[in-house]
Design an enzyme around this catalytic site. Structure first.
Site, PDB file in Angstrom:
ATOM      1  N   THR A 118     -42.502 -39.212  71.877  1.00  0.00           N
ATOM      2  CA  THR A 118     -42.973 -39.492  70.512  1.00  0.00           C
ATOM      3  C   THR A 118     -42.017 -40.406  69.753  1.00  0.00           C
ATOM      4  O   THR A 118     -42.438 -41.178  68.886  1.00  0.00           O
ATOM      5  CB  THR A 118     -43.162 -38.156  69.759  1.00  0.00           C
ATOM      6  OG1 THR A 118     -44.226 -37.456  70.412  1.00  0.00           O
ATOM      7  CG2 THR A 118     -43.541 -38.343  68.306  1.00  0.00           C
TER       8      THR A 118
ATOM      9  N   SER B 162     -43.430 -37.422  77.750  1.00  0.00           N
ATOM     10  CA  SER B 162     -42.639 -36.576  78.649  1.00  0.00           C
ATOM     11  C   SER B 162     -43.461 -35.623  79.523  1.00  0.00           C
ATOM     12  O   SER B 162     -42.969 -35.181  80.555  1.00  0.00           O
ATOM     13  CB  SER B 162     -41.526 -35.864  77.901  1.00  0.00           C
ATOM     14  OG  SER B 162     -41.999 -34.789  77.150  1.00  0.00           O
TER      15      SER B 162
ATOM     16  N   THR C  89     -40.145 -34.560  73.535  1.00  0.00           N
ATOM     17  CA  THR C  89     -39.641 -33.194  73.344  1.00  0.00           C
ATOM     18  C   THR C  89     -40.252 -32.185  74.330  1.00  0.00           C
ATOM     19  O   THR C  89     -39.644 -31.176  74.634  1.00  0.00           O
ATOM     20  CB  THR C  89     -39.942 -32.695  71.907  1.00  0.00           C
ATOM     21  OG1 THR C  89     -41.353 -32.780  71.676  1.00  0.00           O
ATOM     22  CG2 THR C  89     -39.184 -33.495  70.866  1.00  0.00           C
ATOM     23  N   ASP C  90     -41.481 -32.501  74.817  1.00  0.00           N
ATOM     24  CA  ASP C  90     -42.209 -31.496  75.612  1.00  0.00           C
ATOM     25  C   ASP C  90     -41.431 -31.013  76.840  1.00  0.00           C
ATOM     26  O   ASP C  90     -41.463 -29.828  77.168  1.00  0.00           O
ATOM     27  CB  ASP C  90     -43.565 -32.051  76.070  1.00  0.00           C
ATOM     28  CG  ASP C  90     -44.573 -32.145  74.920  1.00  0.00           C
ATOM     29  OD1 ASP C  90     -44.285 -31.641  73.822  1.00  0.00           O
ATOM     30  OD2 ASP C  90     -45.653 -32.742  75.134  1.00  0.00           O
TER      31      ASP C  90
END
Ligand code: ASP
Length: 335
Positions: free
Chosen positions: A13, A57, A90-91
């Site tokens: 993101t 990710s 972030t995932d």
């Protein structure tokens, strides 16, 4: 000569914009970096940017992670480089950062960061997170700290950190541990070091590792199927201390007897997986049937560790040695 901090961009993101139907990767993934004026005010280091990839990710595969680890080792080997910042989605950041933590050979600081809000979104957190991460690399105490994750002014150890919130910028936490430190305006303050860090140097990893969550009523068929599908190792997320329903215990025994390691973790994310219960499916019963107790409860961390360990050995007892250090130590003491 001024030292360099290399920012390795991978996507996420932090490198995405809202377009049409939703948020997608921006064509020039690292454009954000050139738009952080604070970076050019840093006196004691120059910034260099290397675009490794520009992917969300969830698209990050074990192969990508491993190639990234090798690339970062190559960058850290350069004498002019003081450390690396990795930008990522972030995932799956907690997985990539942990793989780096286990496998990187250099003690130079590596700080992974990300953003919950995309480029152009009100209150976007990417620029501040990148800036804080560069400051963290430059902090003298960061040398030898292991790979860190820095977002929202907090610094976490890669082994301990996990994403806890689907949308909030304060998503990263280290349950049961707390942050290593904070970034307060321009000052990096460390509170502690992680005493649980391990390093496993390998020349390859085993990519085909499954992660299965057990559930009430589970009959073990998913575990058996994973073994039949050719997974070389399986992490089984159990309940509490590391317990599963009785029929799953039979499946564990069967899978282990085929030479496939089964590592037990927990759906609790704090505390320790430990063979306490001897009833059918309890941790002690599973261990008797050949399962390995991961000690660290978080399934996705154990999956990364099993990928790395199996790059070294596929012998179940050797693998056990990497996961059950404290359990084995205690068993030897009590003999
Ligand atoms: N889905 C995004 C990713 O991990 C989320 C983010 O970066 O915050 O790529």
């Amino acid at each position: 000569m001024k030292k360099k901090v290399v920012i390795v961009t991978t996507g996420g993101t932090i490198a995405m914009v809202k377009k049409g139907e939703g948020v997608v990767p921006f064509e020039k993934g690292n454009v954000l970096i050139s738009e952080i004026p604070e970076l050019s005010k840093i006196q004691n280091a120059d910034i260099e940017v290397f675009e490794f990839s520009n992917i969300p990710s969830p698209h990050m595969s074990p192969k990508h992670m491993w190639l990234l680890s090798k690339k970062i080792d190559e960058i850290l080997n350069r004498e002019d480089v003081i450390g690396v910042v990795v930008t990522h989605g972030t995932d799956t950041l907690e997985e990539t950062s942990y793989l780096l933590d286990l496998t990187l050979r250099s003690d130079k600081p590596v700080v992974c960061t990300a953003a919950m809000r995309n480029i152009g979104e009100l209150g976007t957190d990417g620029p501040r997170n990148v800036y804080s991460s560069v400051l963290t690399v430059l902090a003298p105490q960061s040398y030898g700290m292991g790979v860190m994750v820095c977002l929202n002014d907090e610094i976490h150890a890669a082994r301990e950190v996990t994403k806890t919130y689907t949308s909030n910028v304060a998503t990263f936490d280290s349950p049961g541990y707390g942050p290593l430190g904070i970034v307060d305006e321009d000052t990096v303050i460390f509170f502690r070091r992680s005493l649980t860090r391990e390093r496993i140097f390998v020349n390859q990893i085993e990519e085909k590792i499954a992660l299965i969550k057990t559930f009430t009523g589970d009959d073990g068929s998913l575990l058996r199927s994973a073994a039949d599908m050719g997974y070389k190792g399986i992490v089984l997320e159990g309940f509490g201390r590391g317990n599963v329903p009785p029929l799953v215990a039979d499946a564990v025994e069967e899978v282990v007897s085929k030479g496939i390691p089964v590592v037990i973790t927990s759906r609790c994310f704090k505390g320790r997986v430990y063979p306490v219960y001897a009833y059918k499916g309890g941790g002690a019963d599973l261990r008797k049937k050949g399962a390995i107790m991961s000690e660290h409860p978080i399934g996705q961390k154990a999956k990364i560790k099993l990928m790395v360990v199996m790059g070294k050995t596929s012998d179940i007892e050797d693998i056990r040695g990497y996961f059950e250090k404290n359990i084995i130590r205690r068993a030897i003491k009590n003999e």
